[in-house]
Every structure is written in structure tokens, then in C-alpha cells.
Design an enzyme around this catalytic site. Structure first.
Site, PDB file in Angstrom:
ATOM      1  N   HIS A  12       0.837  -1.200   0.000  1.00 33.53           N
ATOM      2  CA  HIS A  12       0.000   0.000   0.000  1.00 33.53           C
ATOM      3  C   HIS A  12       0.874   1.253   0.000  1.00 33.53           C
ATOM      4  O   HIS A  12       0.999   1.958   1.005  1.00 33.53           O
ATOM      5  CB  HIS A  12      -0.951  -0.004   1.200  1.00 33.53           C
ATOM      6  CG  HIS A  12      -2.049  -1.005   1.092  1.00 33.53           C
ATOM      7  ND1 HIS A  12      -2.050  -2.191   1.777  1.00 33.53           N
ATOM      8  CD2 HIS A  12      -3.191  -1.002   0.335  1.00 33.53           C
ATOM      9  CE1 HIS A  12      -3.147  -2.875   1.482  1.00 33.53           C
ATOM     10  NE2 HIS A  12      -3.847  -2.181   0.600  1.00 33.53           N
ATOM     11  N   ASN A  13       1.435   1.539  -1.156  1.00 32.23           N
ATOM     12  CA  ASN A  13       2.321   2.682  -1.318  1.00 32.23           C
ATOM     13  C   ASN A  13       1.927   3.466  -2.570  1.00 32.23           C
ATOM     14  O   ASN A  13       0.879   3.213  -3.168  1.00 32.23           O
ATOM     15  CB  ASN A  13       3.780   2.220  -1.385  1.00 32.23           C
ATOM     16  CG  ASN A  13       3.982   1.117  -2.423  1.00 32.23           C
ATOM     17  OD1 ASN A  13       3.350   1.132  -3.486  1.00 32.23           O
ATOM     18  ND2 ASN A  13       4.848   0.167  -2.134  1.00 32.23           N
TER      19      ASN A  13
ATOM     20  N   HIS B 276       1.155   1.383  -5.739  1.00 29.91           N
ATOM     21  CA  HIS B 276      -0.192   0.791  -5.731  1.00 29.91           C
ATOM     22  C   HIS B 276      -1.230   1.835  -6.128  1.00 29.91           C
ATOM     23  O   HIS B 276      -2.137   1.552  -6.935  1.00 29.91           O
ATOM     24  CB  HIS B 276      -0.509   0.239  -4.343  1.00 29.91           C
ATOM     25  CG  HIS B 276      -1.956  -0.120  -4.143  1.00 29.91           C
ATOM     26  ND1 HIS B 276      -2.571  -1.160  -4.810  1.00 29.91           N
ATOM     27  CD2 HIS B 276      -2.923   0.450  -3.359  1.00 29.91           C
ATOM     28  CE1 HIS B 276      -3.845  -1.238  -4.444  1.00 29.91           C
ATOM     29  NE2 HIS B 276      -4.083  -0.269  -3.573  1.00 29.91           N
TER      30      HIS B 276
ATOM     31  N   HIS C  42      -7.077   6.940  -2.701  1.00 31.21           N
ATOM     32  CA  HIS C  42      -7.885   5.984  -1.942  1.00 31.21           C
ATOM     33  C   HIS C  42      -7.166   5.290  -0.797  1.00 31.21           C
ATOM     34  O   HIS C  42      -7.809   4.717   0.082  1.00 31.21           O
ATOM     35  CB  HIS C  42      -8.472   4.929  -2.891  1.00 31.21           C
ATOM     36  CG  HIS C  42      -7.521   3.819  -3.236  1.00 31.21           C
ATOM     37  ND1 HIS C  42      -6.492   3.976  -4.149  1.00 31.21           N
ATOM     38  CD2 HIS C  42      -7.418   2.542  -2.777  1.00 31.21           C
ATOM     39  CE1 HIS C  42      -5.815   2.841  -4.255  1.00 31.21           C
ATOM     40  NE2 HIS C  42      -6.361   1.959  -3.429  1.00 31.21           N
ATOM     41  N   ASP C  43      -5.837   5.316  -0.755  1.00 33.80           N
ATOM     42  CA  ASP C  43      -5.097   4.675   0.348  1.00 33.80           C
ATOM     43  C   ASP C  43      -4.118   5.638   1.010  1.00 33.80           C
ATOM     44  O   ASP C  43      -3.106   5.210   1.580  1.00 33.80           O
ATOM     45  CB  ASP C  43      -4.346   3.440  -0.163  1.00 33.80           C
ATOM     46  CG  ASP C  43      -5.204   2.187  -0.154  1.00 33.80           C
ATOM     47  OD1 ASP C  43      -6.135   2.110   0.667  1.00 33.80           O
ATOM     48  OD2 ASP C  43      -4.951   1.281  -0.978  1.00 33.80           O
TER      49      ASP C  43
ATOM     50  N   ASP D 273      -9.078  -1.889  -7.577  1.00 37.07           N
ATOM     51  CA  ASP D 273      -8.293  -2.063  -6.351  1.00 37.07           C
ATOM     52  C   ASP D 273      -7.927  -3.527  -6.104  1.00 37.07           C
ATOM     53  O   ASP D 273      -6.953  -3.817  -5.392  1.00 37.07           O
ATOM     54  CB  ASP D 273      -9.090  -1.506  -5.175  1.00 37.07           C
ATOM     55  CG  ASP D 273      -8.237  -1.262  -3.941  1.00 37.07           C
ATOM     56  OD1 ASP D 273      -7.005  -1.101  -4.091  1.00 37.07           O
ATOM     57  OD2 ASP D 273      -8.796  -1.206  -2.830  1.00 37.07           O
TER      58      ASP D 273
ATOM     59  N   GLN E 136      -3.900 -17.250  -3.481  1.00 35.76           N
ATOM     60  CA  GLN E 136      -4.299 -16.650  -4.755  1.00 35.76           C
ATOM     61  C   GLN E 136      -5.446 -17.396  -5.416  1.00 35.76           C
ATOM     62  O   GLN E 136      -6.324 -16.783  -6.024  1.00 35.76           O
ATOM     63  CB  GLN E 136      -3.092 -16.588  -5.695  1.00 35.76           C
ATOM     64  CG  GLN E 136      -2.005 -15.657  -5.213  1.00 35.76           C
ATOM     65  CD  GLN E 136      -2.523 -14.256  -4.927  1.00 35.76           C
ATOM     66  OE1 GLN E 136      -2.925 -13.532  -5.824  1.00 35.76           O
ATOM     67  NE2 GLN E 136      -2.542 -13.876  -3.650  1.00 35.76           N
TER      68      GLN E 136
END
Length: 504
Positions: free
Chosen positions: A239-240, A243, A279-280, A403, A454
Site C-alpha cells: 500500500h504505497n 499501488h 484511496h489509500d 483495487d 491466490q
């Protein structure tokens, strides 16, 4: 004349309201045999259609409110309408209806207004088409050529786009470059081509031209994007800012595949793309379960409900509304009237809140139900009332799908994103063990099997989402689903290898 839909008939209850009078007028104006319809441009016709949709929505909304409350200007009644009906106190539907009933006057002046707007657009184009962010000039010529290829129209709309590659190429500020290239198209592409001495790119028919639409200055947008990108922790494996770049590009690609037909205005598209970028913001590298189980300050502030999503939206909105140092103008909404700013914030925050994964199955089921009931030919059927405002459920779901789209990206990108995601999960699991907390699913590095994680994610979450999107956007069938099936086969083969390599 256009026949009323079943929803409209049910809403009127047999009575003819001022709203429906307005829609009848618009139907008359847009009738193929009407002299007015024959001289309207496509944009003017679409504008009247959009007004018609808003009138129907307003009528249906107020029809659910007791008539006694809507009569007069009693302050108590106005409060009840706003608090329990979701209707803004300053909304004057009758005044809006009268404005539409004066539609003929609007038609007479539309050509003059369009000419004035075109002249203003021309001035903006000349003023800003040569702008390049300072980060561009820090790149070598070979890197500039490389970045230019990654930011051309076709590349930005490609499902095979690699945001990790862009990050390396541009000096680790990919969100700045992707945001500038998408929101300032075609001026960004023209400016790069001119600086490199290349032929100017041919304009695409699918450009959104936000610079003209919202009187937005590219240099101000870049100031804003720098602040947004700086708020993404670089230490997060997943989450950077990369992303955020990936979700932004993926959102744009899905819009270009046909998702934009479910939007009624450029403002909705603008809101959605900016929501993807933000969004993050400020993500702590832990999920909502960790925040709630650890009784964090964020969990307390947001009452254990969509904790991170509320925080991301709040940080972004604070940045949008902040009065920053005059030397750093980052007010990207300065060109919007107040009403548009209010609509923007509503669309923007709702889109970010929709990225809460806990809502996935409910939203998937709701969208399935709408498709089953209404089909996919009428985008207006997908608008829902959220907190008193109409918003496209397709656009909200589209950002959520972007996302969670990593498992549907071509090789080897999908494997790299999987590793990054699991590394962040495992760091959370280590923190949970250290704090004697329950270890969240897929966060135990000693027990989690990559292939299993996955396979379950694709089969139960990602694939059903894209199958649903393929009903709305047929290009998904050929451009995304085959890639997803190949990746599913990869993880199935990987699981066989993992099992075969295990000791008895």
C-alpha cells in the site's frame, strides 16, 4: 414523444408534477421531428438528457417525503427533510423545475454560450499546453523518451500496463506522472513531445479534457499530486504510491473499455480518477481487522466501521480543502462553482469508502440484481441514492474492482504484486503475534501457502467481479478474462508443484 418508464409512472402516482412537466418539455424538444432537435449539437442534446435524468431522480426522491413536510418554509420541516430525507435544505426543486420549463430560452442562447466556452478553452489550451513538471527535467533524455512512451494515450489505456516499470523509469514519483498524464491529456503528451522534438501525438476521441472542463491549471494539479504522493508511506511493501498509481491507471483503463458510458458527467469521471489516486493515503500497512482488534485511535475515531477507508477519505478531503502556503497553490477545485465542489466531494468520498473490502459481496449482489432487473443498455438505471445524492453504482464498483485487479494482470506483474501484498500481510501477522493478538487470515508467514491464497482470492472474489463487469463492458471478455484464466492456471500448476515438493 418518449414513453415514460415504469419507474417514472410509479413515481408520479397518476399525478403530473412540475418535475414531470419539465421532463415532458424536454421530451418535446428532443423529439426527432422537433425543429429544436434538428439544430442541437450532440453535446446540447446530451445536456438536456442529463437534466431530464436529474428531474426524474428529484421527483422520485421527494415523492417519498410526506407532502405536509414539503409545503411551506417551516424551519422544523426543513430540518426533518434534510435530516431524515437526505434532501439538502437549500435545494429548491420548484425553482429548478421552472428553470427547465424555460428551456426554450436556454436553447436560444446555447450556441452563444458554447462559443464563449470554446474561446475560453482555446485560451486555456494555449496557456497550459507547454507545462512540464520539474521532475521531468530531472530525467535524462533517454529516460524522458522512455517515460513519454509509457504515458502516451494507448499505453495509459492498456490492460497490460506496468506501474512498477513506470516507477523505476520516472524516478519513483509514478503517481505524479500518471496523474498529470491522465488528467491533463492531451496537453501533457503534447508538452512531452515538443520538449523531445517529436511529432505531436494525434488526439484520441476518448480524451476527457479535464483541464478545459474545470479550468484546471496543470502546475496546480502537480502541486496537489506531490502532496498526495508524499502521504503514501514508502515503507509499505504494497500500500504505497506505486499501488495508488496502479489503481489509477487501472481505473482509467476500465473507463476506456466502456465504463465511462455509465457516467452522466465529466465531474463524475474526474471524481472517480482522483479517488483512485487518493484511496489509500496514509495507509498504516495494517488492515481494518488489525485496527479494530488493537483498539487503535483510528478504530475509536471511526467506531470500528470502515476505519481505514474513512481515514483515507478524510486525509484527502482535508488536503483538498486546506489553505496552503501561497507559494504552493494546490487548489485543484478552484475552477469549480460551489455546487460542483459539493457534488465532487460526495462522489469522491463515496468512491473511496466503497473500497472497503467488507462490502464486496453485498455490492456484487446489488449490482447483479440491477443487471438482472434492468439489463445493461440504460446507464441511468444504475444510479443509486446515497446520502441524498445520485451516484452511479457501476462507477463505485469499478474503482473497487481496480483495487483488487492485480491477479488479473499479465505475467510477470501479477506475481510481483502477490509477493508485495503477502509481505505486507506477513509483517502484520508478525505484529499481531508480538501483541498476542489473533493472527489475521493470510497473515501468518509460517502457515500461508502462496498458491492457495491466490486461488481462493481469484475464484471467489476477483473472477466473479470481472465476469460481472464483462456484462457491463463487453471488452472485458476478450481483454481481461483470458488473462485471468491464464493466471488461475499458473497458480493451480504452482500448487501441484508445491504439493509435489512437500516431504511425506
Amino acid at each position: 414523444m418518449r414513453a415514460k418508464s415504469d419507474v417514472e409512472k410509479a413515481a408520479t402516482g397518476g399525478a403530473q408534477s412540475a418535475w414531470m412537466n419539465g421532463t415532458d418539455l424536454i421530451d418535446t424538444l428532443l423529439h426527432p421531428d422537433s425543429r429544436v432537435a434538428q439544430v442541437l449539437t450532440p453535446k446540447e442534446s446530451q445536456g438536456l438528457e442529463d437534466i431530464r435524468k436529474l428531474l426524474v431522480s428529484a421527483h422520485i426522491q421527494q415523492n417519498a417525503i410526506p407532502a405536509d413536510l414539503t409545503a411551506g418554509d417551516d424551519p422544523v420541516n426543513l430540518y426533518l427533510i434534510e435530516e431524515f430525507g437526505g434532501v439538502r435544505r437549500k435545494t429548491d426543486f420548484k425553482k429548478a423545475a421552472r428553470s427547465v420549463i424555460n428551456g426554450l430560452k436556454f436553447i436560444k442562447t446555447a450556441q452563444a454560450q458554447a462559443a464563449m466556452k470554446a474561446e475560453g478553452m482555446h485560451r486555456i489550451t494555449i496557456s497550459h499546453r507547454g507545462y512540464l513538471p520539474s521532475e521531468w527535467h530531472q530525467l535524462s533524455t533517454s529516460r524522458q523518451n522512455y517515460v513519454y512512451r509509457l504515458l502516451n494515450y494507448d499505453a495509459l489505456a492498456s490492460w497490460a500496463y506496468d506501474s512498477l516499470e513506470l516507477s523505476v523509469a520516472c524516478g519513483e514519483v509514478p503517481l505524479l506522472f500518471i496523474g498529470w498524464a491522465i488528467l491533463c491529456a492531451p496537453h501533457a503528451q503534447v508538452a512531452m513531445a515538443q520538449d523531445l522534438g517529436l511529432e505531436e501525438p494525434k488526439e484520441s476521441n476518448n480524451l476527457y479534457e479535464f483541464v478545459e472542463e474545470f479550468s484546471m491549471k496543470p502546475e496546480v494539479l502537480c502541486n496537489f499530486l506531490r502532496l498526495v504522493e508524499a502521504d503514501y508511506p514508502k515503507d509499505n511493501p504494497y500500500h504505497n504510491n506505486i499501488h495508488a498509481t496502479d489503481v489509477t491507471q487501472t481505473t482509467f483503463a476500465l473507463l476506456q473499455m466502456g465504463g465511462d458510458k455509465y457516467s452522466a458527467s465529466p465531474l463524475e469521471l474526474f471524481s472517480l480518477i482522483l479517488a483512485a489516486m487518493c484511496h489509500d493515503m496514509g495507509h498504516p500497512g495494517r488492515n481494518n481487522s488489525f485496527e479494530v482488534n488493537s483498539h487503535s485511535d483510528l478504530a475509536v475515531i471511526y467506531n470500528d466501521s470502515s476505519v481505514l477507508e474513512n481515514m483515507h477519505a478524510a486525509r484527502a478531503c482535508r488536503l483538498l480543502s486546506s489553505k496552503l502556503d501561497t507559494d504552493l497553490n494546490a487548489d485543484i477545485l478552484s475552477g469549480l462553482p460551489t455546487s460542483s465542489k459539493v457534488a465532487f466531494r460526495s462522489n469522491f468520498t463515496k468512491a473511496i469508502l466503497m473500497t472497503d473490502m467488507s462490502q464486496h459481496f453485498a455490492k456484487l449482489a446489488q449490482l447483479k440484481s440491477k443487471i438482472s432487473t434492468h439489463g445493461t443498455l440504460n446507464p441511468a438505471k444504475f444510479y443509486v441514492n446515497v446520502d441524498g445524492r445520485s451516484i452511479s453504482s457501476v462507477l463505485l464498483f469499478l474503482l473497487h474492482v481496480a483495487d483488487i485487479s492485480n491477479p488479473a494482470k499479465p505475467a510477470p506483474v501479477f506475481v510481483e504484486w502477490c509477493d508485495r501484498c503477502l509481505n505486507e500481510f506477513f509483517a502484520q501477522g508478525d505484529a499481531e503475534k508480538k501483541a498476542f493478538m489473533p493472527v489475521s487470515p493470510m497473515c501468518d508467514r509460517e502457515l500461508t501457502v502462496k498458491s492457495d491464497s491466490q486461488l481462493g482470492f481469484i475464484k471467489f472474489i476477483v473472477r466473479p467481479s470481472f465476469v460481472l463487469m464483462s456484462d457491463l463492458m463487453p471488452r472485458v471478455v476478450d481483454e481481461i478474462l483470458p488473462v485471468l484464466e491464464q493466471n488461475l492456471k499458473y497458480w493451480e500448476d504452482k500448487k501441484i508443484q508445491d504439493v509435489g515438493g512437500m516431504e511425506p
